[in-house]
Write a protein that holds these residues in place. Structure first.
Motif, mmCIF file in Angstrom:
data_model
loop_
_atom_site.group_PDB
_atom_site.id
_atom_site.type_symbol
_atom_site.label_atom_id
_atom_site.label_comp_id
_atom_site.label_asym_id
_atom_site.label_seq_id
_atom_site.Cartn_x
_atom_site.Cartn_y
_atom_site.Cartn_z
ATOM 1 N N ASP A 6 0.827 -1.205 0.000
ATOM 2 C CA ASP A 6 0.000 0.000 0.000
ATOM 3 C C ASP A 6 0.860 1.254 0.000
ATOM 4 N N ILE A 7 1.918 1.235 0.784
ATOM 5 C CA ILE A 7 2.828 2.383 0.835
ATOM 6 C C ILE A 7 3.494 2.612 -0.514
ATOM 7 N N ARG A 8 3.936 1.536 -1.136
ATOM 8 C CA ARG A 8 4.559 1.668 -2.458
ATOM 9 C C ARG A 8 3.573 2.293 -3.460
ATOM 10 N N LYS A 9 2.306 1.868 -3.388
ATOM 11 C CA LYS A 9 1.281 2.425 -4.280
ATOM 12 C C LYS A 9 1.084 3.918 -4.009
ATOM 13 N N GLN A 10 1.020 4.297 -2.730
ATOM 14 C CA GLN A 10 0.835 5.712 -2.375
ATOM 15 C C GLN A 10 2.016 6.555 -2.836
ATOM 16 N N LEU A 11 3.216 6.010 -2.735
ATOM 17 C CA LEU A 11 4.407 6.741 -3.179
ATOM 18 C C LEU A 11 4.393 6.942 -4.694
ATOM 19 N N ARG A 12 3.963 5.935 -5.414
ATOM 20 C CA ARG A 12 3.890 6.068 -6.878
ATOM 21 C C ARG A 12 2.888 7.152 -7.273
ATOM 22 N N LEU A 13 1.771 7.201 -6.560
ATOM 23 C CA LEU A 13 0.760 8.218 -6.860
ATOM 24 C C LEU A 13 1.262 9.628 -6.555
ATOM 25 N N ALA A 14 2.148 9.732 -5.547
ATOM 26 C CA ALA A 14 2.669 11.044 -5.139
ATOM 27 C C ALA A 14 3.989 11.389 -5.810
ATOM 28 N N MET A 15 4.456 10.554 -6.714
ATOM 29 C CA MET A 15 5.777 10.714 -7.327
ATOM 30 C C MET A 15 5.917 12.069 -8.026
ATOM 31 N N ASN A 16 7.089 12.670 -7.854
ATOM 32 C CA ASN A 16 7.397 13.951 -8.492
ATOM 33 C C ASN A 16 8.696 13.768 -9.278
ATOM 34 N N ILE A 41 5.325 12.729 2.690
ATOM 35 C CA ILE A 41 5.771 11.468 3.293
ATOM 36 C C ILE A 41 5.155 11.317 4.685
ATOM 37 N N LYS A 42 5.128 12.400 5.444
ATOM 38 C CA LYS A 42 4.523 12.359 6.777
ATOM 39 C C LYS A 42 3.026 12.083 6.691
ATOM 40 N N HIS A 43 2.396 12.608 5.653
ATOM 41 C CA HIS A 43 0.961 12.361 5.450
ATOM 42 C C HIS A 43 0.717 10.873 5.184
ATOM 43 N N ILE A 44 1.576 10.264 4.387
ATOM 44 C CA ILE A 44 1.461 8.830 4.113
ATOM 45 C C ILE A 44 1.690 8.029 5.392
ATOM 46 N N ALA A 45 2.681 8.434 6.177
ATOM 47 C CA ALA A 45 2.976 7.737 7.438
ATOM 48 C C ALA A 45 1.778 7.783 8.387
ATOM 49 N N ALA A 46 1.083 8.922 8.392
ATOM 50 C CA ALA A 46 -0.047 9.095 9.315
ATOM 51 C C ALA A 46 -1.196 8.139 9.002
ATOM 52 N N ALA A 47 -1.194 7.586 7.804
ATOM 53 C CA ALA A 47 -2.270 6.662 7.418
ATOM 54 C C ALA A 47 -1.966 5.224 7.830
ATOM 55 N N HIS A 48 -0.825 5.011 8.474
ATOM 56 C CA HIS A 48 -0.429 3.660 8.869
ATOM 57 C C HIS A 48 -0.067 3.613 10.343
ATOM 58 N N GLU A 49 -0.389 2.522 10.986
ATOM 59 C CA GLU A 49 -0.038 2.343 12.388
ATOM 60 C C GLU A 49 1.455 2.028 12.517
ATOM 61 N N PRO A 50 2.136 2.621 13.501
ATOM 62 C CA PRO A 50 3.543 2.268 13.730
ATOM 63 C C PRO A 50 3.678 0.767 13.956
ATOM 64 N N ILE A 68 12.808 7.064 4.912
ATOM 65 C CA ILE A 68 12.254 8.134 5.749
ATOM 66 C C ILE A 68 10.997 7.631 6.471
ATOM 67 N N LEU A 69 10.153 6.910 5.761
ATOM 68 C CA LEU A 69 8.954 6.341 6.384
ATOM 69 C C LEU A 69 9.318 5.383 7.520
ATOM 70 N N ALA A 70 10.418 4.658 7.362
ATOM 71 C CA ALA A 70 10.853 3.743 8.420
ATOM 72 C C ALA A 70 11.116 4.499 9.718
ATOM 73 N N THR A 71 11.683 5.697 9.615
ATOM 74 C CA THR A 71 11.958 6.494 10.824
ATOM 75 C C THR A 71 10.681 7.012 11.460
ATOM 76 N N LEU A 72 9.626 7.132 10.664
ATOM 77 C CA LEU A 72 8.352 7.643 11.170
ATOM 78 C C LEU A 72 7.451 6.536 11.710
ATOM 79 N N LEU A 73 7.648 5.311 11.230
ATOM 80 C CA LEU A 73 6.734 4.218 11.584
ATOM 81 C C LEU A 73 7.320 3.216 12.566
ATOM 82 N N PHE A 74 8.580 3.424 12.994
ATOM 83 C CA PHE A 74 9.118 2.570 14.049
ATOM 84 C C PHE A 74 8.511 3.054 15.364
ATOM 85 N N PRO A 75 7.817 2.206 16.096
ATOM 86 C CA PRO A 75 7.129 2.644 17.317
ATOM 87 C C PRO A 75 8.085 3.293 18.315
#
Length: 230
Positions: A6-16, A41-50, A68-75
């Motif tokens: 799901d994260i990979r899909k969200q990143l592709r949609l947000a690709m710049n 990236i923070k917005h994507i992280a907020a949609a997932h539980e750590p 970067i998401l790994a640093t945000l989603l590690f509990p």
């Protein structure tokens, strides 16, 4: 892992593509760069539980945004000092060092001790940079720090700003010096006594010896005067 897909899909949609190309031109040689800005990236992280396993899986990917998401989603509070040291040694670029120190490393148990361990690791490309960036976050958040470790922090700042080259010390990198000055800024904001200690690291007598030191000294003076007025 469903979350990873799901994260990979969200990143592709947000690709710049423009940002991605610019990053590659600046020397970031990841396997894949989506070029997604940090706020997104923070917005994507907020949609997932750590989740520890998700964060570890993201970290293993040679993809800027996933690291970067790994640093945000590690509990928070779940990473040991040993794992933090292992991650620090795998950091590929300064941006990831900053994100680790902003989002993750301050949540490790005894982060002031961890910061000193980072500073002691002189073989890792980003060890000392991470050490000072972590100190900056601890002072910024005004977290409890042992006095002896604060003294060690100031001594390490002195070693970075005034390397004893004649005694065999290597010249500190620009990134390491900038990280040390940033940490001194947040340290000095906490009290007038701290501010004086920070300035003394640059020039004990108030007279910087080089243009570089004068720039650091003036920067710190301006910072402390601004916060004293507020």
């Amino acid at each position: 892992m469903e979350d990873l897909r799901d994260i990979r899909k969200q990143l592709r949609l947000a690709m710049n593509g423009v940002i991605s190309t610019s990053m590659r031109q600046k020397g970031m040689n990841y396997k894949l760069i989506f070029g997604v800005p940090i706020p997104e990236i923070k917005h994507i992280a907020a949609a997932h539980e750590p989740d520890v396993e998700l964060a570890r899986a993201l970290w293993k990917e040679d993809v800027r945004e996933m690291k970067i998401l790994a640093t945000l989603l590690f509990p928070a509070g779940s990473m040991t000092q040993e794992e933090a040291l292992a991650w620090m040694r795998e950091i590929p670029y300064p941006e990831i060092a900053e994100q680790c120190c902003n989002n993750l490393f301050p949540t490790v148990e005894q982060p002031d001790q961890l910061a000193l361990k980072f500073l002691a690791d002189k073989k890792s490309p980003f060890g000392r940079m991470c050490g000072f960036l972590l100190w900056a976050q601890l002072f910024k958040k005004n977290l409890a720090v042992e006095k002896s470790r604060v003294e060690a922090f100031l001594a390490e700042c002195t070693c970075t700003i005034h390397p004893d080259v004649e005694a065999g010390a290597t010249e500190s990198s620009w990134q390491e010096k900038q990280a040390a000055v940033q940490a001194l800024k947040f340290f000095g904001r906490l009290s007038s006594a701290n501010a004086q200690d920070a300035l003394s690291v640059i020039a004990e007598d108030g007279q910087p010896e080089t243009e570089e030191l004068k720039a650091y000294y003036d920067d710190l003076q301006f910072e402390f005067a601004y916060y004293e007025e507020k």
